[in-house]
Motif scaffolding. Structure first.
Motif, PDB file in Angstrom:
ATOM      1  N   GLY A   1       4.854   5.231  -9.828  1.00 13.88           N
ATOM      2  CA  GLY A   1       5.824   5.813  -8.909  1.00 13.88           C
ATOM      3  C   GLY A   1       5.946   7.325  -9.013  1.00 13.88           C
ATOM      4  N   PRO A   2       6.310   7.859 -10.198  1.00 11.37           N
ATOM      5  CA  PRO A   2       6.447   9.315 -10.316  1.00 11.37           C
ATOM      6  C   PRO A   2       5.152  10.074 -10.070  1.00 11.37           C
ATOM      7  CG  PRO A   2       7.601   8.214 -12.099  1.00 11.37           C
ATOM      8  CD  PRO A   2       6.799   7.165 -11.391  1.00 11.37           C
ATOM      9  N   LEU A   3       4.009   9.508 -10.516  1.00 11.24           N
ATOM     10  CA  LEU A   3       2.746  10.216 -10.317  1.00 11.24           C
ATOM     11  C   LEU A   3       2.344  10.255  -8.847  1.00 11.24           C
ATOM     12  CD1 LEU A   3       0.537   9.224 -13.386  1.00 11.24           C
ATOM     13  CD2 LEU A   3       1.816  11.320 -12.964  1.00 11.24           C
ATOM     14  N   ILE A   4       2.651   9.191  -8.102  1.00 11.19           N
ATOM     15  CA  ILE A   4       2.375   9.213  -6.662  1.00 11.19           C
ATOM     16  C   ILE A   4       3.163  10.341  -6.008  1.00 11.19           C
ATOM     17  CG2 ILE A   4       2.762   7.981  -4.484  1.00 11.19           C
ATOM     18  CD1 ILE A   4       2.095   5.388  -5.980  1.00 11.19           C
ATOM     19  N   VAL A   5       4.453  10.394  -6.305  1.00 11.53           N
ATOM     20  CA  VAL A   5       5.312  11.390  -5.663  1.00 11.53           C
ATOM     21  C   VAL A   5       4.973  12.806  -6.119  1.00 11.53           C
ATOM     22  CG1 VAL A   5       7.687  12.180  -5.362  1.00 11.53           C
ATOM     23  CG2 VAL A   5       7.171   9.734  -5.338  1.00 11.53           C
ATOM     24  N   SER A   6       4.909  13.024  -7.448  1.00 10.45           N
ATOM     25  CA  SER A   6       4.657  14.379  -7.941  1.00 10.45           C
ATOM     26  C   SER A   6       3.224  14.820  -7.682  1.00 10.45           C
ATOM     27  CB  SER A   6       4.966  14.461  -9.436  1.00 10.45           C
ATOM     28  OG  SER A   6       4.159  13.566 -10.182  1.00 10.45           O
TER      29      SER A   6
ATOM     30  N   SER B   1       4.137  10.304   0.526  1.00 13.36           N
ATOM     31  CA  SER B   1       4.623   9.425  -0.551  1.00 13.36           C
ATOM     32  C   SER B   1       5.520   8.335   0.003  1.00 13.36           C
ATOM     33  CB  SER B   1       5.400  10.243  -1.588  1.00 13.36           C
ATOM     34  OG  SER B   1       4.597  11.233  -2.171  1.00 13.36           O
ATOM     35  N   LEU B   2       6.395   8.684   0.945  1.00 11.99           N
ATOM     36  CA  LEU B   2       7.312   7.711   1.524  1.00 11.99           C
ATOM     37  C   LEU B   2       6.564   6.624   2.277  1.00 11.99           C
ATOM     38  CD1 LEU B   2      10.090  10.151   2.802  1.00 11.99           C
ATOM     39  CD2 LEU B   2      10.242   8.609   0.850  1.00 11.99           C
ATOM     40  N   TYR B   3       5.539   6.998   3.022  1.00 13.09           N
ATOM     41  CA  TYR B   3       4.757   5.999   3.750  1.00 13.09           C
ATOM     42  C   TYR B   3       4.000   5.075   2.786  1.00 13.09           C
ATOM     43  CZ  TYR B   3       5.663   8.483   8.125  1.00 13.09           C
ATOM     44  OH  TYR B   3       6.280   9.050   9.211  1.00 13.09           O
ATOM     45  N   ILE B   4       3.522   5.639   1.691  1.00 12.28           N
ATOM     46  CA  ILE B   4       2.856   4.802   0.679  1.00 12.28           C
ATOM     47  C   ILE B   4       3.832   3.786   0.105  1.00 12.28           C
ATOM     48  CG2 ILE B   4       1.828   4.834  -1.633  1.00 12.28           C
ATOM     49  CD1 ILE B   4       0.527   7.500  -0.886  1.00 12.28           C
ATOM     50  N   MET B   5       5.074   4.207  -0.138  1.00 11.69           N
ATOM     51  CA  MET B   5       6.070   3.298  -0.698  1.00 11.69           C
ATOM     52  C   MET B   5       6.408   2.160   0.269  1.00 11.69           C
ATOM     53  SD  MET B   5       6.330   4.450  -3.638  1.00 11.69           S
ATOM     54  CE  MET B   5       6.228   5.940  -4.641  1.00 11.69           C
ATOM     55  N   VAL B   6       6.344   2.425   1.559  1.00 13.36           N
ATOM     56  CA  VAL B   6       6.541   1.347   2.546  1.00 13.36           C
ATOM     57  C   VAL B   6       5.490   0.263   2.336  1.00 13.36           C
ATOM     58  CG1 VAL B   6       6.484   0.752   4.993  1.00 13.36           C
ATOM     59  CG2 VAL B   6       7.641   2.843   4.252  1.00 13.36           C
ATOM     60  N   GLY B   7       4.236   0.671   2.187  1.00 17.17           N
ATOM     61  CA  GLY B   7       3.170  -0.295   1.949  1.00 17.17           C
ATOM     62  C   GLY B   7       3.338  -1.054   0.653  1.00 17.17           C
ATOM     63  N   VAL B   8       3.786  -0.358  -0.389  1.00 14.78           N
ATOM     64  CA  VAL B   8       4.008  -1.002  -1.691  1.00 14.78           C
ATOM     65  C   VAL B   8       5.066  -2.095  -1.566  1.00 14.78           C
ATOM     66  CG1 VAL B   8       4.954  -0.615  -4.002  1.00 14.78           C
ATOM     67  CG2 VAL B   8       3.256   0.965  -3.063  1.00 14.78           C
TER      68      VAL B   8
END
Length: 448
Positions: A383-388, A408-415
């Protein structure tokens, strides 16, 4: 006085004394959720990137999951008081060693202190109240796990404004100068709180049960709740364990990535938000995180764990999409969506032990829960590495403001969608994994 046999509650002990003891520990270690308050000062102190500083948080979460998984049976064997005492010693040592690293300008020492030592303290402090409260509240496991974990979500509610106040008190207009005395002060505060929690905690006698409550009979079990037991070792052999591992990983990855960077994110989304207001935002998210652990886990006692996770993951994905699409249009809308998202994030942590109890029984739920928390370790990296990482990449490309985080937000939707599918596939555990011999179960648990 730390031995398990010295903590067995006597006749007339009120089980409602146990939640405050759990809260004292979890409010202390829940400070980890306010760590983003230190991100910018630490970046300035070490001349480091956002990714390099976020690694401190990631290491602590990784060590939390690993220590919970490896030491879960040790916790069950030695009891909550000894575990809490060890957790307090390691958590406080993490602050003291980190203060040394900051003072000497050595980032690796902060990795060792807050990351490794503090992370192990996190893991031990996290699981000991959970398994204890499940034993005290077999009649309401969702509420029990919510009570146990509520403080962890709410720790930042206190730590975020307190840390900012201390940075200003010790450093004035230079928060970097206030880092070392702030870390030392927090070490003292948490030593006292966690020590009090360890002193008060008790475990129920083996034959204890709530007044007026009778354990459900086999004929009373529901489709997703069993009266049988599965050992921690056998649980790893079931698809249900790994589906729930995926569910927890996805829910935590999506939430922790944003939470770890909450302060800089809101400042980049809205240029008018300063550091003080951002700390207030972090505190509000902490409150939502804390409230969700009670509200949603208690709701799961009524509607069931599987439908509750459908809410967390399905509606959560829609809200993340909303933040990415409409978040910049209104600060109020942005805050409201983030508050609901973080309530789901907290609820996911509080509901998972009860979900495990439903599927695998209560005999070794603490040890199984500890093993499942490796999903938190993995998410603490992802999580933090994706965002940072994306933030650093976008910064190098010349992007600014909210554009640093949209991908990052769009990736989290997929997750979250992946987690939603995994939850749909969860079914009752096959009877071949159930244990019918209590003596065999106890022996296997001791050797796990």
């Amino acid at each position: 006085m730390l031995d398990r046999e010295r903590t067995v509650a006597g006749l007339g002990f009120n089980r409602w004394f146990v939640p405050p003891a759990a809260l004292a520990v979890h409010l202390s270690i829940g400070q980890v959720y306010a760590f983003s308050v230190f991100n910018i000062p630490l970046e300035e102190r070490f001349g480091a990137s956002a990714t390099a500083v976020s690694v401190i948080f990631s290491i602590s979460i990784v060590m939390l999951g690993l220590s919970a998984a490896i030491l879960g049976t040790w916790v069950e064997r030695n009891g909550p008081r000894k575990t809490m005492a060890v957790a307090a010693a390691l958590w406080v040592a993490g602050f003291l060693v980190s203060a040394l690293g900051i003072a000497t300008g050595q980032l690796w020492i902060v990795y060792l202190g807050y990351g490794v030592l503090g992370g192990i303290g996190l893991g031990l402090g996290y699981i000991s109240p959970v398994s204890t409260l499940i034993k005290w509240f077999p009649d309401r496991p969702g509420l029990a796990t919510g009570l146990a974990i509520m403080g962890f979500g709410g720790g930042a509610l206190i730590a975020s404004p307190l840390s900012n106040r201390l940075l200003g008190l010790y450093g004035g207009d230079d928060p970097v100068a206030g880092l070392v005395p702030t870390f030392l002060t927090l070490a003292v505060v948490y030593a006292v709180l966690m020590g009090l929690g360890a002193y008060v905690i008790r475990v129920p006698a083996d034959d204890w049960k709530p007044e007026g409550w009778t354990p459900p009979k086999k004929s009373e079990q529901t489709s997703m709740r069993t009266t049988a037991d599965v050992t921690a070792r056998n649980a790893l052999r079931t698809p249900q364990f790994w589906l729930l591992w995926t569910v927890l990983f996805c829910n935590v990855t999506a939430g922790i990535g944003i939470l770890a960077q909450a302060s800089p994110i809101v400042q980049n989304f809205f240029s008018g938000v300063d550091a003080v207001a951002a700390a207030g935002f972090v505190s509000l998210l902490s409150l939502a995180n804390m409230a969700g652990r009670i509200v949603w886990s208690s709701t799961s006692d009524v509607i069931g764990r599987k439908p509750t996770y459908m809410l967390y993951l399905g509606v959560g994905a829609a809200l993340y999409l909303g933040v990415a699409t409409f978040g910049r249009s209104s600060l109020l809308l942005f805050v409201l969506m983030c508050v609901v998202i973080l309530s789901f994030y907290g609820g996911g942590f509080a509901t998972i032990p009860a979900y495990l109890k439903d599927l695998f029984g209560g005999m070794q739920v603490g040890a199984i829960h500890g093993r499942l928390l490796t999903a938190w370790s993995a998410a603490g990296i992802a999580g933090p590495l994706i965002v940072s990482g994306i933030q650093d990449l976008q910064t190098a490309r010349g992007e600014t403001g909210a554009d640093l985080y949209l991908l990052s937000l769009y990736i989290m939707v997929g997750v979250l969608v992946v987690g939603f599918i995994a939850n749909l596939l969860v079914k009752p555990v096959d009877e071949r994994h159930h244990e019918s011999d209590p003596d065999q179960l106890e022996t296997e648990g001791a050797s796990s």
